[in-house]
Design a protein around this motif. Structure first.
Motif, PDB file in Angstrom:
ATOM      1  N   LEU A  45       0.826  -1.206   0.000  1.00 12.97           N
ATOM      2  CA  LEU A  45       0.000   0.000   0.000  1.00 12.97           C
ATOM      3  C   LEU A  45       0.863   1.260   0.000  1.00 12.97           C
ATOM      4  O   LEU A  45       0.527   2.246  -0.663  1.00 12.97           O
ATOM      5  CB  LEU A  45      -0.960  -0.007   1.191  1.00 12.97           C
ATOM      6  N   ARG A  46       1.983   1.236   0.749  1.00 13.82           N
ATOM      7  CA  ARG A  46       2.905   2.379   0.723  1.00 13.82           C
ATOM      8  C   ARG A  46       3.479   2.579  -0.679  1.00 13.82           C
ATOM      9  O   ARG A  46       3.567   3.693  -1.185  1.00 13.82           O
ATOM     10  CB  ARG A  46       4.049   2.175   1.722  1.00 13.82           C
ATOM     11  N   GLU A  47       3.879   1.470  -1.322  1.00  9.98           N
ATOM     12  CA  GLU A  47       4.421   1.549  -2.673  1.00  9.98           C
ATOM     13  C   GLU A  47       3.383   2.079  -3.657  1.00  9.98           C
ATOM     14  O   GLU A  47       3.695   2.899  -4.524  1.00  9.98           O
ATOM     15  CB  GLU A  47       4.918   0.176  -3.127  1.00  9.98           C
ATOM     16  N   LEU A  48       2.156   1.627  -3.507  1.00  9.89           N
ATOM     17  CA  LEU A  48       1.078   2.066  -4.383  1.00  9.89           C
ATOM     18  C   LEU A  48       0.793   3.555  -4.196  1.00  9.89           C
ATOM     19  O   LEU A  48       0.611   4.290  -5.166  1.00  9.89           O
ATOM     20  CB  LEU A  48      -0.183   1.243  -4.114  1.00  9.89           C
ATOM     21  N   GLU A  49       0.784   4.003  -2.941  1.00 13.55           N
ATOM     22  CA  GLU A  49       0.559   5.416  -2.647  1.00 13.55           C
ATOM     23  C   GLU A  49       1.668   6.276  -3.250  1.00 13.55           C
ATOM     24  O   GLU A  49       1.398   7.321  -3.857  1.00 13.55           O
ATOM     25  CB  GLU A  49       0.494   5.624  -1.136  1.00 13.55           C
ATOM     26  N   CYS A  50       2.909   5.833  -3.115  1.00 15.02           N
ATOM     27  CA  CYS A  50       4.033   6.588  -3.687  1.00 15.02           C
ATOM     28  C   CYS A  50       3.968   6.581  -5.217  1.00 15.02           C
ATOM     29  O   CYS A  50       4.309   7.573  -5.861  1.00 15.02           O
ATOM     30  CB  CYS A  50       5.363   6.012  -3.201  1.00 15.02           C
ATOM     31  N   SER A  51       3.517   5.488  -5.782  1.00 13.81           N
ATOM     32  CA  SER A  51       3.366   5.419  -7.231  1.00 13.81           C
ATOM     33  C   SER A  51       2.310   6.411  -7.710  1.00 13.81           C
ATOM     34  O   SER A  51       2.483   7.078  -8.736  1.00 13.81           O
ATOM     35  CB  SER A  51       2.983   3.999  -7.641  1.00 13.81           C
ATOM     36  N   HIS A  52       1.221   6.531  -6.952  1.00 17.89           N
ATOM     37  CA  HIS A  52       0.182   7.507  -7.297  1.00 17.89           C
ATOM     38  C   HIS A  52       0.710   8.933  -7.171  1.00 17.89           C
ATOM     39  O   HIS A  52       0.384   9.800  -7.984  1.00 17.89           O
ATOM     40  CB  HIS A  52      -1.055   7.328  -6.422  1.00 17.89           C
ATOM     41  N   LYS A  53       1.545   9.178  -6.151  1.00 21.02           N
ATOM     42  CA  LYS A  53       2.154  10.498  -5.993  1.00 21.02           C
ATOM     43  C   LYS A  53       3.048  10.816  -7.190  1.00 21.02           C
ATOM     44  O   LYS A  53       3.051  11.939  -7.691  1.00 21.02           O
ATOM     45  CB  LYS A  53       2.979  10.572  -4.710  1.00 21.02           C
ATOM     46  N   ALA A  54       3.810   9.818  -7.645  1.00 22.87           N
ATOM     47  CA  ALA A  54       4.688  10.012  -8.800  1.00 22.87           C
ATOM     48  C   ALA A  54       3.866  10.318 -10.047  1.00 22.87           C
ATOM     49  O   ALA A  54       4.242  11.179 -10.850  1.00 22.87           O
ATOM     50  CB  ALA A  54       5.554   8.776  -9.024  1.00 22.87           C
ATOM     51  N   ASP A  55       2.752   9.637 -10.206  1.00 28.57           N
ATOM     52  CA  ASP A  55       1.876   9.903 -11.344  1.00 28.57           C
ATOM     53  C   ASP A  55       1.294  11.309 -11.268  1.00 28.57           C
ATOM     54  O   ASP A  55       1.223  12.018 -12.273  1.00 28.57           O
ATOM     55  CB  ASP A  55       0.737   8.880 -11.410  1.00 28.57           C
ATOM     56  N   ALA A  56       0.871  11.719 -10.069  1.00 29.31           N
ATOM     57  CA  ALA A  56       0.268  13.040  -9.891  1.00 29.31           C
ATOM     58  C   ALA A  56       1.276  14.154 -10.165  1.00 29.31           C
ATOM     59  O   ALA A  56       0.927  15.195 -10.722  1.00 29.31           O
ATOM     60  CB  ALA A  56      -0.292  13.178  -8.481  1.00 29.31           C
ATOM     61  N   GLN A  57       2.535  13.910  -9.781  1.00 30.48           N
ATOM     62  CA  GLN A  57       3.577  14.922  -9.996  1.00 30.48           C
ATOM     63  C   GLN A  57       4.231  14.792 -11.370  1.00 30.48           C
ATOM     64  O   GLN A  57       5.144  15.539 -11.696  1.00 30.48           O
ATOM     65  CB  GLN A  57       4.637  14.824  -8.901  1.00 30.48           C
ATOM     66  N   LYS A  58       3.781  13.817 -12.145  1.00 29.29           N
ATOM     67  CA  LYS A  58       4.277  13.575 -13.497  1.00 29.29           C
ATOM     68  C   LYS A  58       5.800  13.425 -13.524  1.00 29.29           C
ATOM     69  O   LYS A  58       6.506  14.081 -14.285  1.00 29.29           O
ATOM     70  CB  LYS A  58       3.823  14.679 -14.446  1.00 29.29           C
ATOM     71  N   VAL A  59       6.283  12.521 -12.672  1.00 28.85           N
ATOM     72  CA  VAL A  59       7.710  12.238 -12.591  1.00 28.85           C
ATOM     73  C   VAL A  59       8.140  11.505 -13.857  1.00 28.85           C
ATOM     74  O   VAL A  59       7.470  10.569 -14.299  1.00 28.85           O
ATOM     75  CB  VAL A  59       8.017  11.386 -11.337  1.00 28.85           C
ATOM     76  N   MET A  60       9.248  11.928 -14.417  1.00 25.44           N
ATOM     77  CA  MET A  60       9.771  11.303 -15.633  1.00 25.44           C
ATOM     78  C   MET A  60      10.181   9.855 -15.336  1.00 25.44           C
ATOM     79  O   MET A  60      10.641   9.558 -14.229  1.00 25.44           O
ATOM     80  CB  MET A  60      10.991  12.068 -16.141  1.00 25.44           C
ATOM     81  N   PRO A  61      10.030   8.961 -16.309  1.00 22.82           N
ATOM     82  CA  PRO A  61      10.382   7.556 -16.076  1.00 22.82           C
ATOM     83  C   PRO A  61      11.819   7.355 -15.582  1.00 22.82           C
ATOM     84  O   PRO A  61      12.079   6.489 -14.757  1.00 22.82           O
ATOM     85  CB  PRO A  61      10.179   6.907 -17.446  1.00 22.82           C
ATOM     86  N   ARG A  62      12.737   8.167 -16.069  1.00 23.04           N
ATOM     87  CA  ARG A  62      14.141   7.997 -15.656  1.00 23.04           C
ATOM     88  C   ARG A  62      14.354   8.387 -14.190  1.00 23.04           C
ATOM     89  O   ARG A  62      15.303   7.953 -13.563  1.00 23.04           O
ATOM     90  CB  ARG A  62      15.059   8.801 -16.560  1.00 23.04           C
ATOM     91  N   ASP A  63      13.470   9.223 -13.643  1.00 21.74           N
ATOM     92  CA  ASP A  63      13.593   9.681 -12.265  1.00 21.74           C
ATOM     93  C   ASP A  63      12.637   8.957 -11.317  1.00 21.74           C
ATOM     94  O   ASP A  63      12.653   9.192 -10.116  1.00 21.74           O
ATOM     95  CB  ASP A  63      13.304  11.187 -12.182  1.00 21.74           C
ATOM     96  N   ARG A  64      11.807   8.088 -11.857  1.00 18.77           N
ATOM     97  CA  ARG A  64      10.749   7.463 -11.077  1.00 18.77           C
ATOM     98  C   ARG A  64      11.290   6.579  -9.950  1.00 18.77           C
ATOM     99  O   ARG A  64      10.796   6.637  -8.825  1.00 18.77           O
ATOM    100  CB  ARG A  64       9.840   6.655 -11.999  1.00 18.77           C
ATOM    101  N   THR A  65      12.299   5.782 -10.219  1.00 15.67           N
ATOM    102  CA  THR A  65      12.844   4.887  -9.199  1.00 15.67           C
ATOM    103  C   THR A  65      13.374   5.678  -8.014  1.00 15.67           C
ATOM    104  O   THR A  65      13.082   5.354  -6.856  1.00 15.67           O
ATOM    105  CB  THR A  65      13.951   4.004  -9.786  1.00 15.67           C
ATOM    106  N   ALA A  66      14.144   6.713  -8.298  1.00 14.03           N
ATOM    107  CA  ALA A  66      14.685   7.543  -7.217  1.00 14.03           C
ATOM    108  C   ALA A  66      13.555   8.196  -6.425  1.00 14.03           C
ATOM    109  O   ALA A  66      13.601   8.248  -5.184  1.00 14.03           O
ATOM    110  CB  ALA A  66      15.622   8.599  -7.781  1.00 14.03           C
TER     111      ALA A  66
END
Length: 79
Positions: A45-66
């Motif tokens: 659930l923490r990972e999913l929440e952070c993934s949603h945050k990354a989507d909302a902030q439109k994080v570039m794929p190359r920066d997504r892991t970090a």
């Protein structure tokens, strides 16, 4: 060959989501493994929440892991 390619792509699109990791349901696990399943679900659930945050902030794929690692670490520090 022209008919084969679209059909192959369609099948690939349909099959790929089947490999996605599902959320663990602690109620469907043997009692001796329930505590580990609850911890895993909380982590998912923490990972999913952070993934949603990354989507909302439109994080570039190359920066997504970090971004995800930083987000998960920040969530772990606050709890």
């Amino acid at each position: 060959m022209k008919r084969f390619t679209p059909l192959t792509l369609l099948l690939f699109i349909i099959i790929v989501p089947a490999f996605a990791e599902k959320l663990v349901d602690p109620t469907k696990v043997a009692p001796e493994y329930r505590e580990a399943a609850e911890k895993r679900r909380a982590e998912q659930l923490r990972e999913l929440e952070c993934s949603h945050k990354a989507d909302a902030q439109k994080v570039m794929p190359r920066d997504r892991t970090a971004f995800l690692l930083q987000c998960i670490e920040a969530d772990a520090d606050t709890k």
